[in-house]
Scaffold this motif. Structure first.
Motif, mmCIF file in Angstrom:
data_model
loop_
_atom_site.group_PDB
_atom_site.id
_atom_site.type_symbol
_atom_site.label_atom_id
_atom_site.label_comp_id
_atom_site.label_asym_id
_atom_site.label_seq_id
_atom_site.Cartn_x
_atom_site.Cartn_y
_atom_site.Cartn_z
ATOM 1 N N LYS A 1 0.668 -1.338 -0.007
ATOM 2 C CA LYS A 1 0.038 0.075 -0.011
ATOM 3 C C LYS A 1 0.839 1.285 0.056
ATOM 4 C CE LYS A 1 -3.957 -1.742 2.419
ATOM 5 N NZ LYS A 1 -4.805 -1.903 3.808
ATOM 6 N N ILE A 2 1.809 1.218 0.967
ATOM 7 C CA ILE A 2 2.907 2.269 0.961
ATOM 8 C C ILE A 2 3.712 2.644 -0.367
ATOM 9 C CG2 ILE A 2 4.832 3.505 1.976
ATOM 10 C CD1 ILE A 2 4.110 1.668 4.645
ATOM 11 N N ALA A 3 3.960 1.588 -0.915
ATOM 12 C CA ALA A 3 4.828 1.537 -2.293
ATOM 13 C C ALA A 3 3.904 2.182 -3.331
ATOM 14 C CB ALA A 3 5.343 0.157 -2.447
ATOM 15 N N THR A 4 2.678 1.481 -3.354
ATOM 16 C CA THR A 4 1.838 1.941 -4.567
ATOM 17 C C THR A 4 1.533 3.412 -4.305
ATOM 18 O OG1 THR A 4 0.802 -0.007 -4.510
ATOM 19 C CG2 THR A 4 -0.617 1.641 -5.400
ATOM 20 N N TYR A 5 1.232 4.073 -3.215
ATOM 21 C CA TYR A 5 0.976 5.260 -2.946
ATOM 22 C C TYR A 5 2.100 6.204 -3.301
ATOM 23 C CZ TYR A 5 0.065 9.856 -0.954
ATOM 24 O OH TYR A 5 -0.284 11.031 -0.797
ATOM 25 N N LEU A 6 3.491 5.703 -2.877
ATOM 26 C CA LEU A 6 4.595 6.660 -3.328
ATOM 27 C C LEU A 6 4.690 6.564 -4.751
ATOM 28 C CD1 LEU A 6 7.106 5.253 -0.423
ATOM 29 C CD2 LEU A 6 5.878 7.633 -0.722
ATOM 30 N N MET A 7 4.602 5.519 -5.348
ATOM 31 C CA MET A 7 4.806 5.346 -7.108
ATOM 32 C C MET A 7 3.811 6.447 -7.730
ATOM 33 S SD MET A 7 7.257 3.260 -7.865
ATOM 34 C CE MET A 7 6.766 2.547 -9.736
ATOM 35 N N HIS A 8 2.588 6.360 -7.176
ATOM 36 C CA HIS A 8 1.466 7.199 -7.954
ATOM 37 C C HIS A 8 1.248 8.514 -7.487
ATOM 38 C CE1 HIS A 8 0.070 3.868 -10.463
ATOM 39 N NE2 HIS A 8 0.465 3.177 -9.434
ATOM 40 N N ASN A 9 2.161 8.930 -6.336
ATOM 41 C CA ASN A 9 1.989 10.342 -5.925
ATOM 42 C C ASN A 9 3.250 11.105 -5.623
ATOM 43 O OD1 ASN A 9 -1.387 10.639 -5.238
ATOM 44 N ND2 ASN A 9 -0.494 8.607 -4.754
ATOM 45 N N ILE A 10 4.265 10.741 -6.291
ATOM 46 C CA ILE A 10 5.501 11.211 -6.136
ATOM 47 C C ILE A 10 5.775 12.866 -5.945
ATOM 48 C CG2 ILE A 10 6.485 11.242 -8.380
ATOM 49 C CD1 ILE A 10 8.066 9.642 -5.275
ATOM 50 N N ARG A 11 4.746 13.597 -6.741
ATOM 51 C CA ARG A 11 4.930 14.829 -6.857
ATOM 52 C C ARG A 11 4.477 15.597 -5.647
ATOM 53 N NH1 ARG A 11 5.968 16.874 -11.926
ATOM 54 N NH2 ARG A 11 5.600 15.480 -13.849
ATOM 55 N N GLU A 12 3.501 14.672 -4.990
ATOM 56 C CA GLU A 12 3.054 15.340 -3.618
ATOM 57 C C GLU A 12 4.096 15.198 -2.360
ATOM 58 O OE1 GLU A 12 0.853 13.738 -5.753
ATOM 59 O OE2 GLU A 12 0.651 15.717 -6.476
ATOM 60 N N LEU A 13 4.969 14.219 -2.691
ATOM 61 C CA LEU A 13 5.779 13.620 -1.709
ATOM 62 C C LEU A 13 6.690 14.932 -0.635
ATOM 63 C CD1 LEU A 13 6.690 11.172 -0.217
ATOM 64 C CD2 LEU A 13 8.887 11.004 -1.687
ATOM 65 N N PRO A 14 7.152 15.936 -1.430
ATOM 66 C CA PRO A 14 7.414 17.038 -0.531
ATOM 67 C C PRO A 14 6.709 17.711 0.439
ATOM 68 C CG PRO A 14 8.188 17.541 -2.769
ATOM 69 C CD PRO A 14 7.138 16.264 -2.850
ATOM 70 N N PHE A 15 5.351 17.401 0.421
ATOM 71 C CA PHE A 15 4.296 17.984 1.272
ATOM 72 C C PHE A 15 3.996 16.891 2.366
ATOM 73 C CE2 PHE A 15 3.966 19.988 -2.997
ATOM 74 C CZ PHE A 15 4.375 21.089 -2.633
ATOM 75 N N GLU A 16 4.204 15.700 2.024
ATOM 76 C CA GLU A 16 3.772 14.455 2.976
ATOM 77 C C GLU A 16 4.686 14.171 4.276
ATOM 78 O OE1 GLU A 16 1.242 13.397 2.635
ATOM 79 O OE2 GLU A 16 0.730 12.628 0.665
ATOM 80 N N THR A 17 4.370 13.822 5.333
ATOM 81 C CA THR A 17 5.038 13.335 6.144
ATOM 82 C C THR A 17 4.638 11.817 6.538
ATOM 83 O OG1 THR A 17 3.429 13.584 8.101
ATOM 84 C CG2 THR A 17 4.930 15.405 7.485
ATOM 85 N N ALA A 18 5.503 11.080 7.370
ATOM 86 C CA ALA A 18 5.078 9.457 7.820
ATOM 87 C C ALA A 18 3.671 9.419 8.271
ATOM 88 C CB ALA A 18 6.198 9.155 8.626
ATOM 89 N N THR A 19 3.117 10.594 8.980
ATOM 90 C CA THR A 19 1.943 10.406 9.752
ATOM 91 C C THR A 19 0.734 10.784 8.329
ATOM 92 O OG1 THR A 19 2.684 11.400 11.963
ATOM 93 C CG2 THR A 19 0.374 11.504 11.191
#
Length: 285
Positions: free
Chosen positions: A22-40
């Protein structure tokens, strides 16, 4: 996305737990939003704890999600999907292109020897109707496959998604039907979203894509993945795959000549064909 990070996900995918996928899939498809994300925030989006996200990152060799964010900083996340053709010194560029094309064609033909292939052909033959859809630059591929299949079996339609909801595909298909979805390289969000909706409705699903689409086998067992081409604008391998599909559907369907004859009679009657040019009689057979 960092090529190294993508490779890590592909190499370890089979060993991931359900939560890690689930985590891997989310990261693969939402990499552009990663700078705004946290582990939480990532944990909330995929339904796992922040600690699970942290453990997942450490298992991949990162101290934290922040390390991954630093790695991809400034990276053009789309570029890894468009692999530059290998430059060979003193080599003919045409030969280099041919070699890349040949590898793709070989991968397509290898698929025709797999168990998955046999199951897919059986499905395409036995389904009461076949609906085909494709996305972005792969749109013409789906239209082409649908037109080819229409020659050898009844009730085949191309869903153009003109209203973006695909009601003809999702509402009019049944468990006795078959849906074929096609996409390559950068995978449109609709590609996976619609695939999941098809499965939710218990409609048999076939995915035709490339080997970079790591998640395809997770959605359906009916998957054909050609080698991701080094020539990003080439579709020869997929076209060859379609030729093989139609040939085997024809063989498994029995004698399709009656259908082809009727199709040609209709075309002759309603549209007509060009004959030989002036002064050039038709060639004798």
């Amino acid at each position: 996305m960092s090529k190294d990070f993508k490779q890590k996900l592909k190499e370890n995918w089979e060993n991931f737990t359900a939560s890690e996928r689930k985590i891997a899939t989310y990261l693969m498809h939402n990499i552009r939003e990663l700078p705004f994300e946290t582990a939480t925030s990532v944990g909330k989006r995929v339904g796992v704890s922040p600690m699970t996200v942290g453990r997942f990152m450490r298992a991949l060799g990162y101290a934290s999600l922040g390390d991954l964010k630093e790695e991809i900083r400034g990276d053009n996340t789309w570029r890894h999907f468009y692999k530059p053709q290998e430059q060979v010194k003193d080599a003919d560029e045409v030969d280099a292109h041919l070699q890349a094309e040949t590898r793709g064609l070989a991968s397509a033909h290898a698929l025709a020897r797999t168990k998955a292939w046999k199951n897919i052909i059986k499905l395409l033959v036995s389904a009461d109707q076949v609906s085909v859809a494709s996305f972005q630059h792969s749109t013409f591929l789906g239209l082409g496959l649908a037109k080819l299949l229409q020659q050898v079996r009844p009730r085949v339609a191309f869903s153009d998604g003109s209203d973006a909801a695909y009601p003809d595909l999702l509402l009019d298909s049944t468990k006795n039907s078959c849906v074929v979805l096609i996409d390559m390289r950068r995978y449109f969000k609709q590609f996976r979203t619609i695939a999941e909706r098809v499965v939710e409705r218990k409609i048999p699903l076939v995915l035709i894509t490339d080997t970079d689409c790591y998640w395809a086998p997770e959605v359906t067992p009916h998957v054909l993945m050609v080698e991701a081409s080094e020539v990003w604008h080439s579709f020869s391998a997929v076209s060859s795959l379609f030729s093989l599909i139609v040939a085997d559907v024809s063989k498994e369907s029995g004698d399709v000549m009656d259908r082809l004859s009727e199709i040609n009679e209709l075309r002759q009657d309603l549209v007509g064909y060009l004959g030989a040019g002036p002064g050039r009689p038709p060639k004798s057979r």
